[in-house]
Design a protein around this motif. Structure first.
Motif, PDB file in Angstrom:
ATOM      1  N   VAL A 189       0.857  -1.179   0.000  1.00 31.65           N
ATOM      2  CA  VAL A 189       0.000   0.000   0.000  1.00 31.65           C
ATOM      3  C   VAL A 189       0.894   1.230   0.000  1.00 31.65           C
ATOM      4  CG1 VAL A 189      -1.788   1.273   1.242  1.00 31.65           C
ATOM      5  CG2 VAL A 189      -1.804  -1.229   1.261  1.00 31.65           C
ATOM      6  N   ARG A 190       0.640   2.161  -0.905  1.00 35.32           N
ATOM      7  CA  ARG A 190       1.439   3.391  -0.977  1.00 35.32           C
ATOM      8  C   ARG A 190       0.583   4.568  -0.524  1.00 35.32           C
ATOM      9  NH1 ARG A 190       6.196   4.366  -2.794  1.00 35.32           N
ATOM     10  NH2 ARG A 190       6.291   2.298  -3.735  1.00 35.32           N
ATOM     11  N   ILE A 191       1.145   5.353   0.383  1.00 37.23           N
ATOM     12  CA  ILE A 191       0.444   6.505   0.936  1.00 37.23           C
ATOM     13  C   ILE A 191       1.211   7.762   0.546  1.00 37.23           C
ATOM     14  CG2 ILE A 191      -0.378   7.632   3.038  1.00 37.23           C
ATOM     15  CD1 ILE A 191      -0.499   4.878   4.331  1.00 37.23           C
ATOM     16  N   THR A 192       0.518   8.699  -0.075  1.00 40.90           N
ATOM     17  CA  THR A 192       1.124   9.951  -0.505  1.00 40.90           C
ATOM     18  C   THR A 192       0.583  11.083   0.351  1.00 40.90           C
ATOM     19  OG1 THR A 192       1.292   9.110  -2.762  1.00 40.90           O
ATOM     20  CG2 THR A 192       1.510  11.483  -2.463  1.00 40.90           C
ATOM     21  N   ALA A 193       1.480  11.845   0.928  1.00 40.71           N
ATOM     22  CA  ALA A 193       1.078  12.966   1.775  1.00 40.71           C
ATOM     23  C   ALA A 193       2.141  14.056   1.696  1.00 40.71           C
ATOM     24  CB  ALA A 193       0.886  12.513   3.222  1.00 40.71           C
ATOM     25  N   LEU A 194       1.781  15.250   2.135  1.00 38.39           N
ATOM     26  CA  LEU A 194       2.714  16.360   2.214  1.00 38.39           C
ATOM     27  C   LEU A 194       3.178  16.524   3.648  1.00 38.39           C
ATOM     28  CD1 LEU A 194       0.866  18.968  -0.044  1.00 38.39           C
ATOM     29  CD2 LEU A 194       2.826  17.561  -0.661  1.00 38.39           C
ATOM     30  N   ASP A 195       4.491  16.705   3.839  1.00 33.94           N
ATOM     31  CA  ASP A 195       4.973  16.943   5.203  1.00 33.94           C
ATOM     32  C   ASP A 195       4.755  18.407   5.570  1.00 33.94           C
ATOM     33  OD1 ASP A 195       6.905  18.403   3.898  1.00 33.94           O
ATOM     34  OD2 ASP A 195       8.552  17.039   4.365  1.00 33.94           O
ATOM     35  N   GLN A 196       5.242  18.810   6.716  1.00 31.96           N
ATOM     36  CA  GLN A 196       4.985  20.164   7.203  1.00 31.96           C
ATOM     37  C   GLN A 196       5.668  21.232   6.366  1.00 31.96           C
ATOM     38  OE1 GLN A 196       6.073  20.096  11.323  1.00 31.96           O
ATOM     39  NE2 GLN A 196       4.367  18.771  11.923  1.00 31.96           N
ATOM     40  N   THR A 197       6.681  20.849   5.617  1.00 31.75           N
ATOM     41  CA  THR A 197       7.354  21.813   4.739  1.00 31.75           C
ATOM     42  C   THR A 197       6.734  21.857   3.348  1.00 31.75           C
ATOM     43  OG1 THR A 197       8.967  20.183   3.964  1.00 31.75           O
ATOM     44  CG2 THR A 197       9.495  21.386   5.984  1.00 31.75           C
ATOM     45  N   GLY A 198       5.758  20.989   3.096  1.00 33.84           N
ATOM     46  CA  GLY A 198       5.122  20.949   1.791  1.00 33.84           C
ATOM     47  C   GLY A 198       5.713  19.919   0.857  1.00 33.84           C
ATOM     48  N   ALA A 199       6.770  19.222   1.284  1.00 36.31           N
ATOM     49  CA  ALA A 199       7.385  18.193   0.449  1.00 36.31           C
ATOM     50  C   ALA A 199       6.594  16.892   0.554  1.00 36.31           C
ATOM     51  CB  ALA A 199       8.833  17.963   0.873  1.00 36.31           C
ATOM     52  N   LEU A 200       6.633  16.127  -0.515  1.00 31.71           N
ATOM     53  CA  LEU A 200       5.922  14.856  -0.534  1.00 31.71           C
ATOM     54  C   LEU A 200       6.607  13.843   0.376  1.00 31.71           C
ATOM     55  CD1 LEU A 200       4.967  14.342  -4.290  1.00 31.71           C
ATOM     56  CD2 LEU A 200       3.415  14.747  -2.380  1.00 31.71           C
ATOM     57  N   VAL A 201       5.801  13.079   1.116  1.00 36.07           N
ATOM     58  CA  VAL A 201       6.301  11.997   1.945  1.00 36.07           C
ATOM     59  C   VAL A 201       6.277  10.717   1.121  1.00 36.07           C
ATOM     60  CG1 VAL A 201       5.955  10.637   4.034  1.00 36.07           C
ATOM     61  CG2 VAL A 201       5.511  13.090   4.069  1.00 36.07           C
ATOM     62  N   ASN A 202       7.430  10.153   0.867  1.00 34.46           N
ATOM     63  CA  ASN A 202       7.544   8.926   0.076  1.00 34.46           C
ATOM     64  C   ASN A 202       7.455   7.745   1.031  1.00 34.46           C
ATOM     65  OD1 ASN A 202       7.993   6.978  -1.811  1.00 34.46           O
ATOM     66  ND2 ASN A 202      10.074   7.622  -2.341  1.00 34.46           N
ATOM     67  N   GLN A 203       6.317   7.086   1.034  1.00 33.63           N
ATOM     68  CA  GLN A 203       6.068   6.049   2.032  1.00 33.63           C
ATOM     69  C   GLN A 203       5.273   4.905   1.424  1.00 33.63           C
ATOM     70  OE1 GLN A 203       4.412   7.336   5.909  1.00 33.63           O
ATOM     71  NE2 GLN A 203       2.808   5.823   5.561  1.00 33.63           N
ATOM     72  N   SER A 204       5.625   3.683   1.806  1.00 31.44           N
ATOM     73  CA  SER A 204       4.856   2.512   1.397  1.00 31.44           C
ATOM     74  C   SER A 204       4.753   1.566   2.577  1.00 31.44           C
ATOM     75  CB  SER A 204       5.490   1.802   0.196  1.00 31.44           C
ATOM     76  OG  SER A 204       6.788   1.338   0.534  1.00 31.44           O
ATOM     77  N   ALA A 205       3.750   0.697   2.538  1.00 34.43           N
ATOM     78  CA  ALA A 205       3.533  -0.262   3.624  1.00 34.43           C
ATOM     79  C   ALA A 205       3.247  -1.624   3.030  1.00 34.43           C
ATOM     80  CB  ALA A 205       2.377   0.184   4.520  1.00 34.43           C
ATOM     81  N   VAL A 206       3.812  -2.657   3.654  1.00 34.37           N
ATOM     82  CA  VAL A 206       3.517  -4.038   3.287  1.00 34.37           C
ATOM     83  C   VAL A 206       2.628  -4.627   4.379  1.00 34.37           C
ATOM     84  CG1 VAL A 206       4.457  -6.323   2.827  1.00 34.37           C
ATOM     85  CG2 VAL A 206       5.681  -4.298   2.034  1.00 34.37           C
ATOM     86  N   VAL A 207       1.423  -5.033   4.006  1.00 34.62           N
ATOM     87  CA  VAL A 207       0.449  -5.574   4.952  1.00 34.62           C
ATOM     88  C   VAL A 207       0.473  -7.096   4.851  1.00 34.62           C
ATOM     89  CG1 VAL A 207      -1.976  -5.603   5.650  1.00 34.62           C
ATOM     90  CG2 VAL A 207      -0.977  -3.519   4.699  1.00 34.62           C
ATOM     91  N   ASP A 208       0.810  -7.738   5.953  1.00 29.14           N
ATOM     92  CA  ASP A 208       0.845  -9.199   6.041  1.00 29.14           C
ATOM     93  C   ASP A 208      -0.262  -9.627   6.996  1.00 29.14           C
ATOM     94  OD1 ASP A 208       1.324 -11.883   6.355  1.00 29.14           O
ATOM     95  OD2 ASP A 208       3.456 -11.687   6.803  1.00 29.14           O
ATOM     96  N   ARG A 209      -1.427  -9.953   6.435  1.00 26.07           N
ATOM     97  CA  ARG A 209      -2.584 -10.301   7.263  1.00 26.07           C
ATOM     98  C   ARG A 209      -2.380 -11.620   7.991  1.00 26.07           C
ATOM     99  NH1 ARG A 209      -6.956  -7.399   6.413  1.00 26.07           N
ATOM    100  NH2 ARG A 209      -6.993  -5.918   4.693  1.00 26.07           N
TER     101      ARG A 209
END
Length: 230
Positions: free
Chosen positions: A67-87
């Motif tokens: 799962v990839r989540i895109t968000a802006l940090d407090q400075t306005g830069a994009l947060v490059n983040q992904s998550a692997v979900v192992d149910r």
């Protein structure tokens, strides 16, 4: 010579028949029937075995989801983040890349109630126990990933931002062999230390590093670490 019997009106009479005579012919269809039945049963067993093998291996393949989540940090830069979900193993592993292109790892071990932080610029891993807010944030990701959504966009005006300070208990190093397999695999080449939540480092202490993690529930948490006094 084969001994045979035939039925008369009042009693059974013994008769003679040979191996090649008409009385011996019914034996061959009988034998062929059992051979055919055995072959069919063997094919059924092989088919069931293959079906069971693929049936067991299929959920393991599907249990992992990126799962990839895109968000802006407090400075306005994009947060490059992904998550692997192992149910299957109740694990969520975040990979967070900094603007300097360095990736830190945060592992949520839901089954054992632990969070493990592995920053790139440190030679240690850091542990803490999960709290109620942590379970809520991770479960929001688990619920959303049920619908096979792999992309999340978090907008700045809708995102709640929090800062958490964790003090590193330098004197309480953890024996890595006592940890569960996922944590051992993550920190196999590092020392592991317990942390605890704190109000803040104070002016006399320095914050050594921070890791920003965003969840689909529009919550971004900046986790900052510092070492407590000995």
């Amino acid at each position: 010579m084969v001994r045979c019997w035939k039925h008369s009106e009042d009693h059974l009479e013994e008769a003679q028949c040979t191996d090649g005579g008409p009385a011996a012919s019914p034996r061959f269809p009988h034998k062929a029937f059992w051979v055919s039945l055995s072959a069919c049963l063997l094919l059924v067993i092989i088919a069931l075995g293959l079906t069971g093998h693929f049936g067991l291996s299929q959920p393991q393949t599907r249990s992992l989801q990126i799962v990839r989540i895109t968000a802006l940090d407090q400075t306005g830069a994009l947060v490059n983040q992904s998550a692997v979900v192992d149910r299957q193993n109740d694990l969520v592993t975040f990979s967070v890349t900094s603007p300097a292109n360095q990736t830190s790892t945060v592992l949520f071990d839901i089954k054992h109630g632990l969070i493990c932080y592995k920053p790139t610029d440190q030679d240690s891993c850091f542990l803490r126990n999960m709290e109620t807010s942590d379970y809520k944030n991770v479960h929001s990701l688990l619920r959303e990933s049920i619908h096979e959504q792999s992309q999340f966009q978090l907008y700045g005006n809708e995102t709640q931002r929090q800062t958490e300070f964790l003090g590193v208990l330098a004197a309480s190093q953890v024996d890595i062999t006592t940890l569960e397999d996922p944590l051992q695999a993550l920190c196999q080449d590092r020392s592991v230390h317990w942390t605890r939540r704190a109000e803040g480092p104070g002016k006399q202490r320095l914050v050594y590093f921070c890791i920003d993690i965003c969840f689909p529930s529009n919550i971004c948490v900046s986790v900052c670490f510092y070492y407590l006094p000995e």
